[in-house]
Each structure stands twice: as structure tokens, then as C-alpha cells.
Design a protein around this motif. Structure first.
Motif, PDB file in Angstrom:
ATOM      1  N   PRO A  47      34.055  40.695  44.437  1.00 32.55           N
ATOM      2  CA  PRO A  47      33.218  39.477  43.746  1.00 32.55           C
ATOM      3  C   PRO A  47      34.166  38.877  42.621  1.00 32.55           C
ATOM      4  N   ARG A  48      33.856  37.727  42.404  1.00 29.17           N
ATOM      5  CA  ARG A  48      34.422  36.868  41.425  1.00 29.17           C
ATOM      6  C   ARG A  48      34.314  37.607  39.926  1.00 29.17           C
ATOM      7  N   PRO A  49      35.228  37.475  39.356  1.00 29.90           N
ATOM      8  CA  PRO A  49      35.301  38.224  37.822  1.00 29.90           C
ATOM      9  C   PRO A  49      34.133  37.344  37.108  1.00 29.90           C
ATOM     10  N   LEU A  50      33.556  38.258  36.170  1.00 28.46           N
ATOM     11  CA  LEU A  50      32.393  37.623  35.520  1.00 28.46           C
ATOM     12  C   LEU A  50      32.717  36.789  34.186  1.00 28.46           C
ATOM     13  N   GLU A  51      32.160  35.784  34.097  1.00 30.89           N
ATOM     14  CA  GLU A  51      32.310  34.887  32.830  1.00 30.89           C
ATOM     15  C   GLU A  51      32.180  35.664  31.611  1.00 30.89           C
ATOM     16  N   PRO A  52      32.638  35.655  30.604  1.00 32.13           N
ATOM     17  CA  PRO A  52      32.232  36.143  29.359  1.00 32.13           C
ATOM     18  C   PRO A  52      31.086  35.928  28.759  1.00 32.13           C
ATOM     19  N   SER A  53      30.147  36.580  28.125  1.00 32.40           N
ATOM     20  CA  SER A  53      29.167  36.205  27.683  1.00 32.40           C
ATOM     21  C   SER A  53      29.427  35.441  26.268  1.00 32.40           C
ATOM     22  N   GLU A  54      28.542  34.605  25.572  1.00 34.09           N
ATOM     23  CA  GLU A  54      28.717  33.548  24.639  1.00 34.09           C
ATOM     24  C   GLU A  54      29.341  34.494  23.392  1.00 34.09           C
ATOM     25  N   SER A  55      28.738  35.755  23.403  1.00 33.86           N
ATOM     26  CA  SER A  55      29.302  36.520  22.229  1.00 33.86           C
ATOM     27  C   SER A  55      30.365  36.959  22.292  1.00 33.86           C
ATOM     28  N   GLU A  56      30.944  37.219  23.400  1.00 36.57           N
ATOM     29  CA  GLU A  56      32.369  38.068  23.794  1.00 36.57           C
ATOM     30  C   GLU A  56      33.466  36.618  23.664  1.00 36.57           C
ATOM     31  N   GLU A  57      34.662  37.266  23.266  1.00 37.05           N
ATOM     32  CA  GLU A  57      35.733  36.344  23.312  1.00 37.05           C
ATOM     33  C   GLU A  57      36.796  36.992  24.842  1.00 37.05           C
ATOM     34  N   GLU A  58      37.213  36.013  25.444  1.00 40.81           N
ATOM     35  CA  GLU A  58      37.758  36.271  26.654  1.00 40.81           C
ATOM     36  C   GLU A  58      39.469  36.744  26.530  1.00 40.81           C
ATOM     37  N   SER A  59      40.009  37.458  27.195  1.00 40.95           N
ATOM     38  CA  SER A  59      41.340  37.562  27.041  1.00 40.95           C
ATOM     39  C   SER A  59      41.930  36.779  27.741  1.00 40.95           C
ATOM     40  N   ALA A  61      44.199  37.098  29.943  1.00 40.86           N
ATOM     41  CA  ALA A  61      44.480  37.826  30.982  1.00 40.86           C
ATOM     42  C   ALA A  61      43.331  37.718  32.090  1.00 40.86           C
ATOM     43  N   LYS A  62      42.126  37.920  31.364  1.00 41.30           N
ATOM     44  CA  LYS A  62      40.913  37.532  32.115  1.00 41.30           C
ATOM     45  C   LYS A  62      40.587  36.371  32.406  1.00 41.30           C
ATOM     46  N   THR A  63      41.141  35.324  31.561  1.00 43.33           N
ATOM     47  CA  THR A  63      40.720  33.945  32.082  1.00 43.33           C
ATOM     48  C   THR A  63      41.466  33.735  33.360  1.00 43.33           C
ATOM     49  N   ARG A  64      42.816  34.064  33.163  1.00 43.97           N
ATOM     50  CA  ARG A  64      43.700  33.842  34.231  1.00 43.97           C
ATOM     51  C   ARG A  64      43.186  34.727  35.765  1.00 43.97           C
ATOM     52  N   GLU A  65      43.045  35.737  35.396  1.00 40.09           N
ATOM     53  CA  GLU A  65      42.358  36.525  36.837  1.00 40.09           C
ATOM     54  C   GLU A  65      41.244  35.625  37.370  1.00 40.09           C
ATOM     55  N   ARG A  66      40.183  35.055  36.563  1.00 40.63           N
ATOM     56  CA  ARG A  66      39.016  34.489  36.973  1.00 40.63           C
ATOM     57  C   ARG A  66      39.572  33.269  37.673  1.00 40.63           C
ATOM     58  N   LEU A  67      40.355  32.176  36.978  1.00 34.62           N
ATOM     59  CA  LEU A  67      41.081  31.245  37.679  1.00 34.62           C
ATOM     60  C   LEU A  67      41.756  31.290  38.909  1.00 34.62           C
ATOM     61  N   ARG A  68      42.660  32.451  38.852  1.00 39.89           N
ATOM     62  CA  ARG A  68      43.436  32.666  40.077  1.00 39.89           C
ATOM     63  C   ARG A  68      42.518  33.087  41.165  1.00 39.89           C
ATOM     64  N   TRP A  69      41.301  33.861  41.081  1.00 39.78           N
ATOM     65  CA  TRP A  69      40.411  34.367  41.967  1.00 39.78           C
ATOM     66  C   TRP A  69      39.536  32.922  42.647  1.00 39.78           C
ATOM     67  N   ASP A  70      39.246  31.837  41.436  1.00 30.79           N
ATOM     68  CA  ASP A  70      38.831  30.619  41.938  1.00 30.79           C
ATOM     69  C   ASP A  70      39.540  30.054  42.897  1.00 30.79           C
ATOM     70  N   GLN A  71      40.947  29.885  42.506  1.00 36.86           N
ATOM     71  CA  GLN A  71      42.122  28.998  43.533  1.00 36.86           C
ATOM     72  C   GLN A  71      42.090  29.779  44.678  1.00 36.86           C
TER      73      GLN A  71
END
Length: 172
Positions: A47-59, A61-71
Motif C-alpha cells: 500500500p501507499r505510505p500513509l500521509e501524516p496526520s495534521e498533528s504529526e510532523e513528517e520526516s 525520509a518518510k516524505t521521500r518514501e511516499r513521493l518515490r512510491w507515487d512516482q
């Protein structure tokens, strides 16, 4: 260790027979192999890596992982669509993700493969050899039909196969 270039991988996709709606299982296996080769198949099974909730700050690495998965998902979807004839491409182009596309194709064409199993069985039992053609050529056609049995995981007793082939021999 041999390195595979993008050009080499692209040429492999060029060799893949385009899916026209028939023999889905064979096309799916070839497409699976090619997607694994280019390391894109994981988007279909993971599955696609989850988006962070509004209260969470995303690292980062997690942002890159999600963007890589999307690409990779878009590339995988493109490869699957590119492996189809234009009429099927037009019908499935609007599907958003590779996983959705893969699942829709399975739902549609696995059902049709059940009818193709029936077709293969009938084709084998209705096949008749004729005098005007080479026996080996006709035997290879029968062997091709029987190979499709194994592709569809159909079992046929060896005695029945041998007896049927003998019955199919031309009178001469």
C-alpha cells in the motif's frame, strides 16, 4: 555482475506482446516478470505510505518514501497500460493507480479465462489431423494446446492424451 541500462529495460517492454483481451494469464505473468525486473511491481502489492496526520510532523525520509512510491506507481501504471492494445488502453487509462488497474484487469479477465479453459479443452478434443499437412507440424499444434493446459493448471491423464493423439492421426 552485469548492469542493466534503462534502454535495455525499455527494449524488454517493447518485446512484450500487447494484451488484446485474450490469454490474460500468459500476459499477466510476462508483465509481472517485467515489472519485477524494473523494480516497480512492489506498488501493486504494497500500500501507499500513509500521509501524516495534521498533528504529526513528517520526516524527510518518510516524505521521500511516499513521493518515490507515487512516482513508481505512475511508472508501473504506465508500463501496464503500454502493454495493452489501444482499445484496452483507452478503456483503462482513467484508472488512478497501478494496483487498481491490476485488480480490475484480474476481475475482468480471470473470469474470461475460465471460459478459455473450456475453449482449450474443446479445442484439444475436437482437433483432427489431416493428410495434406506434415504430421510433425500438426503434432506441434497439439503440443501447443496441451502446453496451454498446464498454463491454466489443468490436469489431463497421460493415457487419455496418448489415446486421443492416436485417434487424431489421419487415416493414412
Amino acid at each position: 555482475m552485469a548492469f542493466v541500462t534503462l534502454k535495455d529495460m525499455g527494449s524488454n517492454f517493447h518485446r512484450l506482446e500487447r494484451f488484446d483481451g485474450g490469454d490474460f494469464v500468459r500476459w499477466q505473468r510476462k508483465m509481472h516478470f517485467l515489472l519485477v525486473t524494473v523494480k516497480e511491481y512492489y506498488v501493486i502489492v504494497n500500500p501507499r505510505p500513509l500521509e501524516p496526520s495534521e498533528s504529526e510532523e513528517e520526516s524527510v525520509a518518510k516524505t521521500r518514501e511516499r513521493l518515490r512510491w507515487d512516482q513508481d506507481d505512475e511508472i508501473c501504471r504506465g508500463h501496464i497500460l503500454n502493454g495493452m492494445f489501444n482499445t484496452l488502453f483507452d478503456a483503462y487509462y482513467t484508472v488512478k493507480t497501478a494496483k487498481e488497474l491490476w485488480n480490475q484487469l484480474e476481475r475482468r479477465y480471470i473470469t474470461e479465462d475460465a471460459t478459455s479453459k473450456r475453449f482449450i479443452v474443446c479445442k484439444f478434443f475436437d482437433y483432427k489431423m489431416v493428410d495434406g499437412r506434415s504430421v510433425m507440424e500438426q503434432f506441434n499444434e497439439i503440443k501447443s494446446i496441451l502446453d496451454r493446459y498446464s498454463q491454466h493448471k489443468l490436469a489431463l491423464d497421460e493415457f487419455i492424451v496418448v489415446t486421443s493423439i492416436i485417434d487424431k492421426l489421419p487415416p493414412s
